[in-house]
Design an enzyme around this catalytic site. Structure first.
Site, PDB file in Angstrom:
ATOM      1  N   ASN A 128       1.533   3.651   1.807  1.00  0.00           N
ATOM      2  CA  ASN A 128       2.641   4.226   2.987  1.00  0.00           C
ATOM      3  C   ASN A 128       3.574   3.153   3.379  1.00  0.00           C
ATOM      4  OD1 ASN A 128       0.736   2.646   4.172  1.00  0.00           O
ATOM      5  ND2 ASN A 128       0.176   4.034   5.740  1.00  0.00           N
ATOM      6  N   LYS A 129       3.399   1.811   2.731  1.00  0.00           N
ATOM      7  CA  LYS A 129       4.394   1.015   3.473  1.00  0.00           C
ATOM      8  C   LYS A 129       5.832   1.058   2.947  1.00  0.00           C
ATOM      9  CE  LYS A 129       1.099  -0.751   5.533  1.00  0.00           C
ATOM     10  NZ  LYS A 129       0.106  -1.664   5.332  1.00  0.00           N
ATOM     11  N   ILE A 130       6.619   0.418   3.247  1.00  0.00           N
ATOM     12  CA  ILE A 130       8.311   0.637   3.136  1.00  0.00           C
ATOM     13  C   ILE A 130       8.576   0.521   1.478  1.00  0.00           C
ATOM     14  CG2 ILE A 130       9.006  -1.682   3.608  1.00  0.00           C
ATOM     15  CD1 ILE A 130      11.345  -0.588   4.967  1.00  0.00           C
ATOM     16  N   ASN A 161       0.852  -1.327   0.050  1.00  0.00           N
ATOM     17  CA  ASN A 161      -0.039  -0.035   0.032  1.00  0.00           C
ATOM     18  C   ASN A 161       0.905   1.330   0.185  1.00  0.00           C
ATOM     19  OD1 ASN A 161      -2.315   1.413   0.105  1.00  0.00           O
ATOM     20  ND2 ASN A 161      -3.099   0.781   2.156  1.00  0.00           N
TER      21      ASN A 161
END
Ligand SMILES: *Cc1c(COP(=O)(O)O)cnc(C)c1O
Length: 380
Positions: free
Chosen positions: A193-195, A191
């Site tokens: 905002n993930k790393i 998604n």
């Protein structure tokens, strides 16, 4: 149109590299827009190679991957599923999609993840009332590995299969092995905002070929082997697109860099705020493990500052810096008011005292300094 405020420091914005577009272009050139295509296979291979998992299935989201994972573990209507309380709601929603009930388990204060003592208590109590839990979802919150040795031993003792929600933990290790490969099924999220991100996307990993095949079957509307459209099982439209998988291939090339940068950000904050005694850092990595430090999280000591996390958040906001509260425990959510819960005080306390700081891998030293300066203004 101004699409993004360049002065604003975001919590964890997407950070693209130089190769993602090449893979996306290739998909256009080869007319592999749909339905599947080589980027999907390539992305799956990249994740298998990095994690050491035998099989990977690229899906539309981490939530979809958790849902299919629970189906593979045999979760059915009326079942109970053990789940960390201290997590994002997407960990538990698929339990409800299956008509099952989440049974929440508190955290321990070191890793902030599921407490082994509470887990045993929960399992023994559920067995006592005649409802042995069907599965266990373990979360590695903020990228920090849970106490896997203890938790997996308990799950094995009671023969309860484990789904690892490693949505936030791609690139983290435990005992030199990547997270997501310890459970019967592992889940990653891509998604925004993930790393790493594909804008939206997820991955299910497993060592069982039949499960990988079943996940793919269910993710693509569960079509029976027949020349016409025949269905004997309820399926889903959960497959990732070949375009987004192209972004994923470019992103996977950058994983080690991104982990390095996030860990540096965590260390940088910790160093610069060392003498602010009201601020402490967590969660802690279990011995021999590595967190990807997806987000840097802090706790405030109410004995040393009158500022609450919400006041700190609002002050940062006034400086155009985005910070967020920690996840609100799921046992406290109106949605799950009737779910059984074992413990809860530890994650309640973390929620009351904590804050997530901007941690995006594209942050500059000036950005970091701005956040630290703003924190010093309010945490006295
Ligand atoms: C992001 C996240 C998910 C869901 O992943 P999506 O790709 O957003 O569906 C699940 N669990 C945790 C802990 C997450 O942080």
């Amino acid at each position: 149109m101004r699409s993004r405020d360049h002065d604003r420091i975001y919590l964890s914005p997407p950070h693209l590299g130089r190769h993602e577009l090449n893979y996306v272009h290739k998909a256009f050139e080869d007319n592999w827009i749909a339905p599947t295509g080589p980027n999907i296979t390539g992305f799956e291979q990249d994740v298998c190679q990095y994690t050491g998992a035998a099989y990977a299935v690229a899906l539309a989201s981490g939530t979809a991957a958790i849902h299919l994972g629970l189906i593979l573990l045999g979760v059915e209507p009326g079942d109970d599923v053990l789940c960390s309380s201290f997590t994002f709601v997407a960990t538990a929603n698929p339990i409800v999609y299956q008509g099952a009930t989440p049974v929440f388990v508190d955290s321990e204060p070191n890793t902030w993840n599921m407490c082994p003592v509470r887990l045993r208590e929960a399992i023994e109590d559920r067995i006592r009332v005649g409802k042995k839990p069907k599965a266990l979802i373990l979360v590695h919150l903020y990228g920090t590995p849970a106490q896997l040795h203890e938790l997996l031993n308990i799950a094995a003792e009671f023969e309860i299969p484990v789904l690892e929600d490693a949505a936030e933990a791609l690139g983290s290790h435990y005992a030199d092995r990547p997270l997501g490969t310890f459970g019967a099924v592992g889940v990653f999220s891509f998604n925004g905002n993930k790393i790493l991100t594909t804008s939206s996307g997820g991955m299910l990993v497993t060592n069982r070929q039949d499960w990988a095949q079943q996940a793919l079957f269910l993710a693509t509307q569960a079509k029976d082997q027949a020349p016409y459209y025949q269905h004997s099982t309820t399926g889903y439209n959960y497959r990732l697109s070949n375009i987004l998988a192209g972004i994923g291939r470019g992103q996977m090339e950058l994983l080690e860099d991104r982990v390095k940068k996030r860990r540096e950000i965590y260390a940088w904050y910790k160093e610069k705020l060392r003498e602010v005694s009201a601020i402490s850092f967590g969660p802690h990595e279990p011995v021999g493990s590595r967190s990807n430090r997806w987000l840097t999280t802090i706790l405030l000591d109410a004995n040393q500052t009158s500022a609450t996390p919400e006041q700190v958040r609002q002050h940062l906001e006034s400086r155009n810096i985005e910070a967020r509260p920690l996840w609100k425990p799921l046992h406290q959510q109106p949605l799950f008011a009737s779910s059984p819960t074992y413990g809860g005080a530890v994650c309640n306390d973390l929620f009351m005292r904590g804050l997530c700081l901007p941690s995006g891998s594209s942050m500059t030293e000036d950005d970091l300094q701005r956040v630290v300066d703003a924190l010093r203004e309010v945490v006295l």
